[in-house]
Design an enzyme around this catalytic site. Structure first.
Site, PDB file in Angstrom:
ATOM      1  N   CYS A 276       0.822  -1.216   0.000  1.00  0.00           N
ATOM      2  CA  CYS A 276       0.000   0.000   0.000  1.00  0.00           C
ATOM      3  C   CYS A 276       0.856   1.266   0.000  1.00  0.00           C
ATOM      4  CB  CYS A 276      -0.949   0.005   1.196  1.00  0.00           C
ATOM      5  SG  CYS A 276      -2.275  -1.206   1.072  1.00  0.00           S
TER       6      CYS A 276
ATOM      7  N   HIS B 225       2.164   1.631  -3.520  1.00  0.00           N
ATOM      8  CA  HIS B 225       1.046   1.927  -4.417  1.00  0.00           C
ATOM      9  C   HIS B 225       0.631   3.400  -4.299  1.00  0.00           C
ATOM     10  CE1 HIS B 225      -2.997   0.877  -6.254  1.00  0.00           C
ATOM     11  NE2 HIS B 225      -3.334   1.945  -5.562  1.00  0.00           N
ATOM     12  N   GLU B 226       0.444   3.872  -3.076  1.00  0.00           N
ATOM     13  CA  GLU B 226      -0.041   5.243  -2.867  1.00  0.00           C
ATOM     14  C   GLU B 226       1.042   6.283  -3.156  1.00  0.00           C
ATOM     15  OE1 GLU B 226      -3.048   5.303  -2.945  1.00  0.00           O
ATOM     16  OE2 GLU B 226      -3.898   3.715  -1.726  1.00  0.00           O
ATOM     17  N   ILE B 227       2.283   5.981  -2.838  1.00  0.00           N
ATOM     18  CA  ILE B 227       3.371   6.922  -3.165  1.00  0.00           C
ATOM     19  C   ILE B 227       3.548   6.993  -4.678  1.00  0.00           C
ATOM     20  CG2 ILE B 227       5.860   7.360  -2.959  1.00  0.00           C
ATOM     21  CD1 ILE B 227       5.587   6.333  -0.003  1.00  0.00           C
TER      22      ILE B 227
END
Length: 165
Positions: free
Chosen positions: A130, A133-135
């Site tokens: 996560c 993915h988010e970065i």
């Protein structure tokens, strides 16, 4: 707290690099609260400010309801393991489709909390996936760019079919 509209793929805003947060104020806390509310409504386990059309480096994750949500401001990966894992991923900006993506099994991130204090966090498994993915999303790299061209094209066709109803 307000549920905000989610930017849907292929909106070009999802390909922009988000700007660093400079002001740690009530507006930032309100944005984090809105992100959490929007993520719950989506539903999802992670969301970034760019997912709601705000070009700031803010991530909210809630992987375990007992631990509660965590907000990461200006996060960056400072270590990634050589070991890789496959994990099924999707996005609140592309609901209804997912695919396996290869990511680092462990990462260490540096970020600021809502008060601007520097923090570090080590994670593995789903939380590490996560974070990356988010970065990536904050860097304008939508998750499907991590798929092979063939897998990406198939996934986009599936999404378009679902979106048409």
């Amino acid at each position: 707290m307000t549920i905000r509209s989610i930017v849907r793929y292929p909106d070009p805003r999802l390909a922009l690099t988000a700007q660093p947060v400079a002001m740690f104020d009530d507006a930032l806390r309100e944005l984090a609260a809105d992100l959490l509310e929007t993520m719950h409504a989506a539903p999802g386990i992670g969301i970034t400010a760019p997912h709601i059309g705000v070009s700031l480096r803010v991530v909210v994750l809630e992987l375990d309801t007992r631990e509660g949500p965590r907000t990461y401001v200006n996060p960056e990966i400072i270590y990634a393991s050589d070991e890789m894992i496959l994990h099924k991923e999707g996005s609140v900006s592309m609901p209804g489709v997912n695919d396996e993506v290869e990511r680092h099994a462990r990462v260490r991130i540096r970020y600021q909390d809502l008060d601007g204090n520097m923090q570090t966090e080590e994670s593995d498994g789903l939380r590490a996936v996560c974070h990356r993915h988010e970065i990536d999303q904050l860097d304008g790299l939508f998750w499907i760019r991590r798929l092979s061209r063939l897998k990406r094209e198939r996934l986009i066709k599936r999404y378009e079919k679902i979106s048409r109803g």
